[in-house]
Design an enzyme around this catalytic site. Sequence first.
Site, PDB file in Angstrom:
ATOM      1  N   ASP A  84      30.680  27.271  84.292  1.00 42.51           N
ATOM      2  CA  ASP A  84      31.517  28.455  84.073  1.00 42.51           C
ATOM      3  C   ASP A  84      32.646  28.532  85.090  1.00 42.51           C
ATOM      4  OD1 ASP A  84      31.049  29.989  81.823  1.00 42.51           O
ATOM      5  OD2 ASP A  84      29.345  31.043  82.684  1.00 42.51           O
TER       6      ASP A  84
ATOM      7  N   LYS B 133      28.090  28.945  71.497  1.00 42.81           N
ATOM      8  CA  LYS B 133      28.059  27.900  72.520  1.00 42.81           C
ATOM      9  C   LYS B 133      27.027  26.828  72.181  1.00 42.81           C
ATOM     10  CE  LYS B 133      29.797  31.079  76.001  1.00 42.81           C
ATOM     11  NZ  LYS B 133      29.491  32.054  77.062  1.00 42.81           N
TER      12      LYS B 133
ATOM     13  N   GLN C 103      24.750  33.897  80.755  1.00 41.93           N
ATOM     14  CA  GLN C 103      25.620  34.766  79.962  1.00 41.93           C
ATOM     15  C   GLN C 103      25.726  36.149  80.594  1.00 41.93           C
ATOM     16  OE1 GLN C 103      27.386  33.809  77.130  1.00 41.93           O
ATOM     17  NE2 GLN C 103      28.361  35.800  77.385  1.00 41.93           N
TER      18      GLN C 103
END
Length: 286
Positions: free
Chosen positions: A119, A52, A96
Amino acid sequence: MKLIDGKATAQTIREELKTEVAALKDRLGRAPGLAVVLVGEDPASQVYVRNKIKACEDTGIVSKAFRPEASVSQAELEDLVRRLNADPELDGILVQLPLPRGLDSQRILDLIDPAKDVDGFHPVSMGRLTLGLPGLRPCTPAGVMELLRRYDIPTKGKKAVVVGRSNIVGKPMALLLAQPGVDATVTLCHSRTRDLAAECRQADILVAAIGKANFITADMIKDGAVVIDVGMNRTEKGLAGDCDFHAMKDKVAAITPVPGGVGPMTIAMLMVNTLAACRRRMGLES
């Protein structure tokens, strides 16, 4: 059989984003900013975060990594999220998952400013998706939709079957496929579905997101179906999807490989969401 190449498509999206990010930077005097929070030393999570951060570098998005120890307390992690919410140069916040045992993931996700929820997991983001309102969409389902669009796979009136009902993939995937303009007729299957094979055989578009290697076999799909394999399972032979790719590749109209299918699209859509979040926060987009 058409191979749906997510790796190549994701690279095309990154190239498109470079131009858009550069133009936005010229306009605002800064690039979009993404905070990436990795708690502990989970090896798989470290790989995901590294990918990422590299995607940010490739597209011109500024990434800031925060790496609390696995021993961080719930209160300390919540304080970090509050600081990131308040930082005017950060447009997106990614925590995460999974978090180490003892930390409440949902409380952390709920705390993220919905405007920075790149997200797409916040209840506000999910609520807007359910209502068909504009907003930040979960990256993996959004990546699937982008593949369907870019490969000109028709969805209107098609029978779509989603196998898996997670909040991250299955549920939002079903909602996106049923949105006006997409107009698929959607069946959401799960571990309690009676005669799963029969449900799958009705699918014009099958999306597998169950986390079991090669669980969907060739006899579970009909000739000419489109198969989107979201699975990423580590086996003795390497990575495998939820679908038995080699057994069904000559039976389907189109299929995503594993690796190189949906996975790269998830990260590409994270970049798309970060750019969109920046534009919305700066009043440049509704």
